[in-house]
Design a protein around this motif. Sequence first.
Motif, PDB file in Angstrom:
ATOM      1  N   LEU A 343       0.834  -1.195   0.000  1.00 61.18           N
ATOM      2  CA  LEU A 343       0.000   0.000   0.000  1.00 61.18           C
ATOM      3  C   LEU A 343       0.872   1.249   0.000  1.00 61.18           C
ATOM      4  N   THR A 344       0.573   2.168  -0.888  1.00 69.29           N
ATOM      5  CA  THR A 344       1.339   3.417  -0.990  1.00 69.29           C
ATOM      6  C   THR A 344       0.370   4.592  -1.106  1.00 69.29           C
ATOM      7  N   LEU A 345       0.897   5.802  -0.868  1.00 70.73           N
ATOM      8  CA  LEU A 345       0.130   7.032  -1.055  1.00 70.73           C
ATOM      9  C   LEU A 345       1.006   8.050  -1.783  1.00 70.73           C
ATOM     10  N   TYR A 346       0.349   9.074  -2.333  1.00 66.85           N
ATOM     11  CA  TYR A 346       1.075  10.162  -2.987  1.00 66.85           C
ATOM     12  C   TYR A 346       1.188  11.350  -2.042  1.00 66.85           C
ATOM     13  N   SER A 347       2.151  12.215  -2.302  1.00 63.63           N
ATOM     14  CA  SER A 347       2.400  13.356  -1.424  1.00 63.63           C
ATOM     15  C   SER A 347       1.209  14.310  -1.381  1.00 63.63           C
ATOM     16  N   PRO A 367       4.885   3.888   2.230  1.00 63.04           N
ATOM     17  CA  PRO A 367       5.762   4.685   1.366  1.00 63.04           C
ATOM     18  C   PRO A 367       4.973   5.818   0.710  1.00 63.04           C
ATOM     19  N   ILE A 368       5.564   7.013   0.693  1.00 58.22           N
ATOM     20  CA  ILE A 368       4.941   8.187   0.084  1.00 58.22           C
ATOM     21  C   ILE A 368       5.669   8.484  -1.227  1.00 58.22           C
ATOM     22  N   ILE A 376       9.505   9.311  -2.052  1.00 58.30           N
ATOM     23  CA  ILE A 376       9.888  10.563  -1.400  1.00 58.30           C
ATOM     24  C   ILE A 376      10.304  10.297   0.041  1.00 58.30           C
ATOM     25  N   ASN A 377       9.457   9.573   0.763  1.00 57.56           N
ATOM     26  CA  ASN A 377       9.681   9.345   2.180  1.00 57.56           C
ATOM     27  C   ASN A 377       8.764   8.201   2.606  1.00 57.56           C
ATOM     28  N   VAL A 378       8.722   7.932   3.886  1.00 57.52           N
ATOM     29  CA  VAL A 378       7.833   6.918   4.427  1.00 57.52           C
ATOM     30  C   VAL A 378       7.108   7.520   5.626  1.00 57.52           C
ATOM     31  N   TYR A 379       5.815   7.190   5.754  1.00 53.04           N
ATOM     32  CA  TYR A 379       5.046   7.664   6.904  1.00 53.04           C
ATOM     33  C   TYR A 379       4.661   6.459   7.755  1.00 53.04           C
ATOM     34  N   ARG A 441      11.773  -0.098   9.572  1.00 52.35           N
ATOM     35  CA  ARG A 441      11.438  -0.772   8.324  1.00 52.35           C
ATOM     36  C   ARG A 441      12.313  -0.194   7.213  1.00 52.35           C
ATOM     37  N   ILE A 442      12.528  -1.010   6.167  1.00 57.62           N
ATOM     38  CA  ILE A 442      13.364  -0.610   5.043  1.00 57.62           C
ATOM     39  C   ILE A 442      12.529  -0.667   3.772  1.00 57.62           C
ATOM     40  N   VAL A 443      12.615   0.384   2.960  1.00 52.94           N
ATOM     41  CA  VAL A 443      11.914   0.403   1.682  1.00 52.94           C
ATOM     42  C   VAL A 443      12.868  -0.097   0.601  1.00 52.94           C
ATOM     43  N   VAL A 444      12.434  -1.103  -0.149  1.00 51.13           N
ATOM     44  CA  VAL A 444      13.232  -1.664  -1.234  1.00 51.13           C
ATOM     45  C   VAL A 444      12.922  -0.884  -2.506  1.00 51.13           C
ATOM     46  N   ILE A 445      13.955  -0.329  -3.135  1.00 52.05           N
ATOM     47  CA  ILE A 445      13.740   0.505  -4.316  1.00 52.05           C
ATOM     48  C   ILE A 445      14.625   0.058  -5.469  1.00 52.05           C
TER      49      ILE A 445
END
Length: 467
Positions: A343-347, A367-368, A376-379, A441-445
């Motif tokens: 699940l993700t969102l936009y800024s 993830p944002i 961009i970032n994570v909330y 937590r770590i975001v995989v990019i």
Amino acid sequence: MVLITFTWRYGGSQVFLYGSFNGWTDQLLMNLVEGSATVFQRIIDLPPGYHQYKFFIDGTWQVDQEQLCVQDEYGAINNLILVKESDSTPSALLREDTQSKLVSGFARSMHLEASSSCGLQLEPVMQLSANEIDVSRRRLFMLLSSSRADELIPNSGKVFALDSDVAVKQAFHIMYEQGLAVMPLWDERNAMISGMLTASDFILILLKLHGSHSVLTNDELERHTVSAWKYRKFQLHAEVSGPMIPPNRRVLLQAGPDDSLKDVALLLLHNKISAVPLLHSPEDESCVQLLHTACLAGISKHICRHFRHSLEYLPLLQQPVGNLPLGTWAREVGGRASSRVLLTLYSRDPLSSALKLLIEGQISSIPILDDDGALINVYSRSDITSLARGNVYARFRLDQMTMAQVLEVIDEVSRDRCRTCTRFDSLYKIMELISDPIVRRIVVIDPNSRQVEGIITLRDVFNLLLS
């Protein structure tokens, strides 16, 4: 001799190349390719034959999963290159589409040729066997079973507990000022720790109040005590997210200093909680002492500290995370698909959407993304306390404050919260990163586009290690 170009495409600050061609002793600095922010190269002369090699990126050993991998006699995973006198395209430069066509034929011939060319008896290995994974798990299980919970207590520091009769507003500000996402609650009348106040409590409170008012007032948060809100917590859960939330726990979940770290980790996992109070009950039955708040980040740090110089005994921790069944993935990555939806969102999305998604989706972070879908970032749930800064919660409506505005407030307070990795990074590297309580937590990019490929949490890691 044949000139071979070695390439690392996945970013880093400082990249070195090591290999069997120089006895693994000399580090060869790789140079950033002009015009690129992520691609490093190094050209060296190699004799014909098989050569193993590996990359050392910012203090961590890594292999390129786009190239052929092998397991040496010590259990370590390395890349392998076959250099031929007549080759015009060295095998170290082959991409995934060409590589897949060669692996089967190469595997059949490698055992015979390797012994004569470089004295190695190798079998191609892309992933650990089930037995090797079990061996690593048993060794981790033995460590955690023989380690006590009091080993998590730092040599110096503070431990905090909130009076359960304190006003919600005051509790909100205390957690923000101390940088804490969870705090034990102290029941003064019964002289005992009665529960835990978490970031999720504040999310539920804000969602409830904003459901009936346009903007919160300080008076509303000052009128209610923490104990009163905790009493209504699961009623609020049901109103916000329906019957999926478990019923109220009447018994406080806790751990003792003599409990094993295995038992503490399983307690956290099985009950889906982020932390437990570590309590000592004196033999004279006097007041219970709060020693520490135990969490998975501390246990992860304990594991990393213990095995830092002996990772060869835990091949599971050396594996790239893209090869392992953990985390939540956006799409099929590396030939595997996630069973959960990322699940993700936009800024530009409102804060109210993020808070509802955290509760209803029963997730810890989101993830944002920008309009192009890049990270961009994570909330995270714990970021809710940042709204206490300057009473932001009392000046904006949740449905009118965008995630871009929220992230500006958070970044002024806490930087380096959002840590990223690629699917080629080792599990050990991820464990070191998420051992920081601020990270979790770590975001995989994708290192080139910063497109989000997945997310890995502490709970994901420990579910893998202790399953």
